[in-house]
Design a protein around this motif. Structure first.
Motif, PDB file in Angstrom:
ATOM      1  N   VAL A  83       0.850  -1.196   0.000  1.00 25.94           N
ATOM      2  CA  VAL A  83       0.000   0.000   0.000  1.00 25.94           C
ATOM      3  C   VAL A  83       0.883   1.243   0.000  1.00 25.94           C
ATOM      4  CG1 VAL A  83      -1.628   1.371   1.398  1.00 25.94           C
ATOM      5  CG2 VAL A  83      -1.990  -1.084   1.086  1.00 25.94           C
ATOM      6  N   VAL A  84       0.535   2.216  -0.864  1.00 25.99           N
ATOM      7  CA  VAL A  84       1.253   3.486  -0.935  1.00 25.99           C
ATOM      8  C   VAL A  84       0.232   4.610  -0.843  1.00 25.99           C
ATOM      9  CG1 VAL A  84       2.714   4.988  -2.347  1.00 25.99           C
ATOM     10  CG2 VAL A  84       3.063   2.508  -2.382  1.00 25.99           C
ATOM     11  N   ILE A  85       0.464   5.540   0.097  1.00 26.22           N
ATOM     12  CA  ILE A  85      -0.408   6.701   0.283  1.00 26.22           C
ATOM     13  C   ILE A  85       0.468   7.935   0.160  1.00 26.22           C
ATOM     14  CG2 ILE A  85      -1.955   7.921   1.862  1.00 26.22           C
ATOM     15  CD1 ILE A  85      -2.606   5.161   3.129  1.00 26.22           C
ATOM     16  N   GLY A  86       0.228   8.724  -0.896  1.00 29.25           N
ATOM     17  CA  GLY A  86       1.070   9.875  -1.212  1.00 29.25           C
ATOM     18  C   GLY A  86       0.870  11.073  -0.300  1.00 29.25           C
ATOM     19  N   GLU A  87       1.777  12.017  -0.428  1.00 30.98           N
ATOM     20  CA  GLU A  87       1.890  13.172   0.467  1.00 30.98           C
ATOM     21  C   GLU A  87       0.631  14.024   0.564  1.00 30.98           C
ATOM     22  OE1 GLU A  87       4.639  17.192   1.055  1.00 30.98           O
ATOM     23  OE2 GLU A  87       4.933  15.933  -0.710  1.00 30.98           O
ATOM     24  N   THR A  88      -0.020  14.320  -0.545  1.00 31.01           N
ATOM     25  CA  THR A  88      -1.174  15.229  -0.493  1.00 31.01           C
ATOM     26  C   THR A  88      -2.507  14.478  -0.530  1.00 31.01           C
ATOM     27  OG1 THR A  88      -1.140  15.591  -2.897  1.00 31.01           O
ATOM     28  CG2 THR A  88       0.156  17.123  -1.524  1.00 31.01           C
ATOM     29  N   GLN A 100      -1.675  -3.792  -1.965  1.00 29.90           N
ATOM     30  CA  GLN A 100      -1.188  -3.266  -3.237  1.00 29.90           C
ATOM     31  C   GLN A 100      -1.974  -2.051  -3.752  1.00 29.90           C
ATOM     32  OE1 GLN A 100       1.633  -4.477  -4.898  1.00 29.90           O
ATOM     33  NE2 GLN A 100       1.934  -5.745  -3.103  1.00 29.90           N
ATOM     34  N   VAL A 101      -2.692  -1.358  -2.895  1.00 32.56           N
ATOM     35  CA  VAL A 101      -3.415  -0.145  -3.307  1.00 32.56           C
ATOM     36  C   VAL A 101      -2.433   1.016  -3.377  1.00 32.56           C
ATOM     37  CG1 VAL A 101      -5.066   1.612  -2.501  1.00 32.56           C
ATOM     38  CG2 VAL A 101      -5.702  -0.807  -2.507  1.00 32.56           C
ATOM     39  N   THR A 102      -2.557   1.808  -4.442  1.00 29.16           N
ATOM     40  CA  THR A 102      -1.759   3.027  -4.579  1.00 29.16           C
ATOM     41  C   THR A 102      -2.689   4.225  -4.639  1.00 29.16           C
ATOM     42  OG1 THR A 102      -0.007   1.878  -5.788  1.00 29.16           O
ATOM     43  CG2 THR A 102      -0.121   4.278  -6.045  1.00 29.16           C
ATOM     44  N   LEU A 103      -2.464   5.169  -3.753  1.00 28.33           N
ATOM     45  CA  LEU A 103      -3.122   6.476  -3.799  1.00 28.33           C
ATOM     46  C   LEU A 103      -2.008   7.448  -4.159  1.00 28.33           C
ATOM     47  CD1 LEU A 103      -5.267   6.199  -0.519  1.00 28.33           C
ATOM     48  CD2 LEU A 103      -5.900   5.545  -2.858  1.00 28.33           C
ATOM     49  N   GLY A 124     -10.239  -1.764  -3.662  1.00 20.50           N
ATOM     50  CA  GLY A 124      -9.901  -3.179  -3.746  1.00 20.50           C
ATOM     51  C   GLY A 124      -8.445  -3.448  -4.067  1.00 20.50           C
ATOM     52  N   THR A 125      -8.077  -4.687  -3.876  1.00 24.94           N
ATOM     53  CA  THR A 125      -6.713  -5.177  -4.063  1.00 24.94           C
ATOM     54  C   THR A 125      -6.132  -4.741  -5.404  1.00 24.94           C
ATOM     55  OG1 THR A 125      -7.233  -7.111  -2.744  1.00 24.94           O
ATOM     56  CG2 THR A 125      -5.316  -7.272  -4.191  1.00 24.94           C
ATOM     57  N   GLY A 126      -4.926  -4.172  -5.349  1.00 26.83           N
ATOM     58  CA  GLY A 126      -4.198  -3.830  -6.561  1.00 26.83           C
ATOM     59  C   GLY A 126      -4.717  -2.629  -7.321  1.00 26.83           C
ATOM     60  N   ALA A 127      -5.691  -1.938  -6.767  1.00 24.70           N
ATOM     61  CA  ALA A 127      -6.238  -0.768  -7.468  1.00 24.70           C
ATOM     62  C   ALA A 127      -5.318   0.436  -7.286  1.00 24.70           C
ATOM     63  CB  ALA A 127      -7.636  -0.444  -6.951  1.00 24.70           C
ATOM     64  N   SER A 128      -5.349   1.327  -8.279  1.00 21.04           N
ATOM     65  CA  SER A 128      -4.600   2.580  -8.220  1.00 21.04           C
ATOM     66  C   SER A 128      -5.569   3.736  -8.411  1.00 21.04           C
ATOM     67  CB  SER A 128      -3.541   2.636  -9.323  1.00 21.04           C
ATOM     68  OG  SER A 128      -2.581   1.624  -9.140  1.00 21.04           O
ATOM     69  N   VAL A 129      -5.464   4.710  -7.532  1.00 22.14           N
ATOM     70  CA  VAL A 129      -6.246   5.942  -7.629  1.00 22.14           C
ATOM     71  C   VAL A 129      -5.205   7.039  -7.785  1.00 22.14           C
ATOM     72  CG1 VAL A 129      -7.989   7.406  -6.540  1.00 22.14           C
ATOM     73  CG2 VAL A 129      -8.008   4.929  -6.116  1.00 22.14           C
ATOM     74  N   LEU A 130      -5.187   7.679  -8.970  1.00 28.37           N
ATOM     75  CA  LEU A 130      -4.050   8.514  -9.338  1.00 28.37           C
ATOM     76  C   LEU A 130      -4.453   9.948  -9.654  1.00 28.37           C
ATOM     77  CD1 LEU A 130      -2.339   5.941 -11.718  1.00 28.37           C
ATOM     78  CD2 LEU A 130      -1.813   6.373  -9.310  1.00 28.37           C
ATOM     79  N   GLN A 140     -16.972   2.474  -4.220  1.00 33.79           N
ATOM     80  CA  GLN A 140     -16.306   1.177  -4.232  1.00 33.79           C
ATOM     81  C   GLN A 140     -15.435   1.123  -5.483  1.00 33.79           C
ATOM     82  OE1 GLN A 140     -17.239  -1.230  -1.686  1.00 33.79           O
ATOM     83  NE2 GLN A 140     -18.210   0.622  -0.903  1.00 33.79           N
ATOM     84  N   VAL A 141     -14.156   0.800  -5.302  1.00 31.84           N
ATOM     85  CA  VAL A 141     -13.233   0.664  -6.433  1.00 31.84           C
ATOM     86  C   VAL A 141     -12.861  -0.812  -6.534  1.00 31.84           C
ATOM     87  CG1 VAL A 141     -10.987   1.305  -7.383  1.00 31.84           C
ATOM     88  CG2 VAL A 141     -12.333   3.003  -6.105  1.00 31.84           C
ATOM     89  N   GLY A 142     -13.146  -1.411  -7.669  1.00 33.45           N
ATOM     90  CA  GLY A 142     -12.881  -2.836  -7.881  1.00 33.45           C
ATOM     91  C   GLY A 142     -11.399  -3.151  -7.913  1.00 33.45           C
ATOM     92  N   ALA A 143     -11.079  -4.386  -7.558  1.00 31.38           N
ATOM     93  CA  ALA A 143      -9.697  -4.856  -7.559  1.00 31.38           C
ATOM     94  C   ALA A 143      -9.064  -4.664  -8.930  1.00 31.38           C
ATOM     95  CB  ALA A 143      -9.651  -6.327  -7.166  1.00 31.38           C
ATOM     96  N   GLY A 144      -7.823  -4.177  -8.932  1.00 32.14           N
ATOM     97  CA  GLY A 144      -7.081  -4.008 -10.168  1.00 32.14           C
ATOM     98  C   GLY A 144      -7.463  -2.807 -11.011  1.00 32.14           C
TER      99      GLY A 144
END
Length: 183
Positions: A83-88, A100-103, A124-130, A140-144
């Motif tokens: 899991v990665v959660i960015g600064e802002t 494996q979620v990335t924000l 969900g697992t492996g999803a990226s919100v960019l 709800q954000v689906g896996a991947g």
């Protein structure tokens, strides 16, 4: 607040059996507690120390939370490795994040460059919100999935790029998908 954090894990993680086991064996909980200390240091100008401690936490838990992020109450990180959660990033209350979620951000822009998640969001697992986008309450954000545009409240999105498939409890046809994406 520590008790509330433990209770959240016991309620949302079916594998969590006792409070003691949760405190000793839940890396998501450890990462959140470390984040709180690091965020406190960050806000008081001890930025290098906050980054150093967050780095050590990432090495121990596999979860990277930038100390500049803003996180609401009762965040639950399940199987959090990667899991990665960015600064802002801004995260509301009662949010669930899986492994494996990335924000994350989408470039080297200054200022707000990471997502804002409303209350009761699940990613969900492996999803990226960019990028500097907003996910409304009860999304709800689906896996991947890869989310690169704002998502209205009470919407489920899936795919790459993520597209809405449910809004306010009703399945969406392709015309409605196009209309929701353009909002």
């Amino acid at each position: 607040m520590l008790q509330e954090d433990i209770q959240v894990v016991l309620e949302r993680d079916m594998a969590a059996r006792t409070a003691l086991e949760t405190v000793l064996c839940c890396p998501g909980l450890h990462a959140i507690w470390s984040y709180r200390l690091n965020h406190w240091l960050w806000q008081r100008g001890f930025k290098l120390m906050a980054r150093l401690f967050s780095h050590w936490t990432r090495c121990l838990t596999g979860i990277e939370i930038h100390p500049g992020a803003q996180i609401g109450r009762r965040l639950f990180i399940d199987h959090g490795h990667g899991v990665v959660i960015g600064e802002t990033t801004v995260i509301g209350d009662d949010v669930n994040l899986y492994q494996q979620v990335t924000l994350g951000g989408t470039g080297k822009n200054k200022g707000k460059r990471h997502p804002t998640l409303g209350n009761r969001v699940t990613v969900g697992t492996g999803a990226s919100v960019l990028g500097n986008i907003k996910l409304g309450d009860d999304v709800q954000v689906g896996a991947g999935s890869v989310v690169v545009k704002d998502v209205l409240a009470e919407t489920t999105v899936v795919g790459i790029p993520a597209k809405p498939i449910v809004h306010q409890g009703k399945r969406i046809d392709s015309e409605a998908q196009t209309a929701l994406q353009s909002l």
